[in-house]
Design an enzyme around this catalytic site. Structure first.
Site, short mmCIF file in Angstrom:
data_model
loop_
_atom_site.label_atom_id
_atom_site.label_comp_id
_atom_site.label_asym_id
_atom_site.label_seq_id
_atom_site.Cartn_x
_atom_site.Cartn_y
_atom_site.Cartn_z
N PRO A 1 0.88 4.53 0.45
CA PRO A 1 1.00 5.52 1.52
C PRO A 1 1.65 5.00 2.80
O PRO A 1 2.07 5.79 3.65
CB PRO A 1 -0.46 5.93 1.79
CG PRO A 1 -1.20 5.60 0.53
CD PRO A 1 -0.52 4.36 0.02
N SER A 2 1.72 3.69 2.96
CA SER A 2 2.25 3.10 4.19
C SER A 2 3.78 3.15 4.20
O SER A 2 4.44 2.59 3.33
CB SER A 2 1.79 1.64 4.30
OG SER A 2 2.58 0.94 5.24
N GLY A 3 4.34 3.80 5.23
CA GLY A 3 5.78 3.85 5.36
C GLY A 3 6.43 2.48 5.45
O GLY A 3 7.38 2.19 4.72
N PHE B 1 0.87 -1.18 0.00
CA PHE B 1 0.00 0.00 0.00
C PHE B 1 0.91 1.23 0.00
O PHE B 1 1.58 1.50 1.00
CB PHE B 1 -0.91 -0.02 1.22
CG PHE B 1 -1.93 1.11 1.23
CD1 PHE B 1 -2.68 1.41 0.11
CD2 PHE B 1 -2.14 1.84 2.39
CE1 PHE B 1 -3.60 2.43 0.12
CE2 PHE B 1 -3.07 2.87 2.43
CZ PHE B 1 -3.82 3.17 1.28
#
Length: 220
Positions: free
Chosen positions: A10-12, A8
């Site tokens: 946006p997930s760091g 995903f």
């Protein structure tokens, strides 16, 4: 069947795993799992990862989640050499420590700020959450003193995880200028990791834009 990385942008942590794959040169088939649409709760995905988290790596009959475990697995299994995760016990222990610092200290302090804004309706960042993050960035700045990367002068999988986390908080507008070593290191990582702009910065920018859109004016 090749490597599949459920991801995903946006997930760091998810970006950290993907950056590690790119740095290693592992050929991964990236499959997007949209957490905002709760796609991680679909039955097929839960069968792969009962904890229903991203990133998740599937390598044949093996499923691995947690970005740090994915990075070290890929480096050990598919690395062309030992540069990114050396076998030497002392070097490896230092890399592991930096990875544990990310998952146990830096990223949880970023999450403490961003999760309530994204999912709990908060529109402010409280001082009780700011101070711990500033402390963690200060630690990272010390790690980098005299070094080009977080364990010395060579890029490792620890840099991939930590720069994904750091770029996430920078993207919401956090001021990194007090941490000159950190700011310079982020710039070095952007040049050293293949596809950094595409595979990390784009997702970090998306994350930052979303967090900022939910914050009250003057929070950063």
């Amino acid at each position: 069947m090749g490597l599949i990385l459920y991801h995903f942008p946006p997930s760091g942590p998810s970006r950290g795993a993907l950056l590690a794959a790119k740095a290693i040169g592992a050929d991964v088939d990236v499959q997007i799992v949209n957490l905002f649409k709760k796609e991680q709760l679909k039955e097929d995905f839960v069968k792969i990862n009962p904890q229903h988290t991203v990133p998740t790596l599937v390598d044949g009959d093996v499923s691995i989640w947690d970005s740090h475990a994915i990075g070290t697995y890929l480096a050990t299994t598919y690395g062309k050499d030992e540069t990114l995760y050396p076998k030497d016990p002392k070097q490896r222990a230092l890399i592991d420590q930096r990875l544990y610092f990310d998952c146990g200290t830096l990223y949880p302090r970023i999450r403490a700020i961003c999760f309530p804004v994204l999912f709990l309706g908060e529109d402010q960042i409280y001082d009780e959450h700011k101070a711990p993050l500033e402390e963690a960035l200060g630690f990272l700045d010390v790690f980098l003193e005299g070094n080009e990367f977080v364990t010395g002068n060579k890029l490792t999988v620890a840099d991939c995880s930590l720069v994904a986390s750091t770029s996430s908080i920078a993207a919401i507008g956090w001021d990194l200028s007090p941490y000159s070593n950190v700011a310079a290191w982020v710039a070095r990582c952007s040049l050293a990791i293949p596809g950094y702009a595409e595979f990390n910065q784009t997702g970090a920018d998306e994350f930052g834009k979303l967090v900022r859109s939910k914050l009250a004016p003057g929070q950063l």
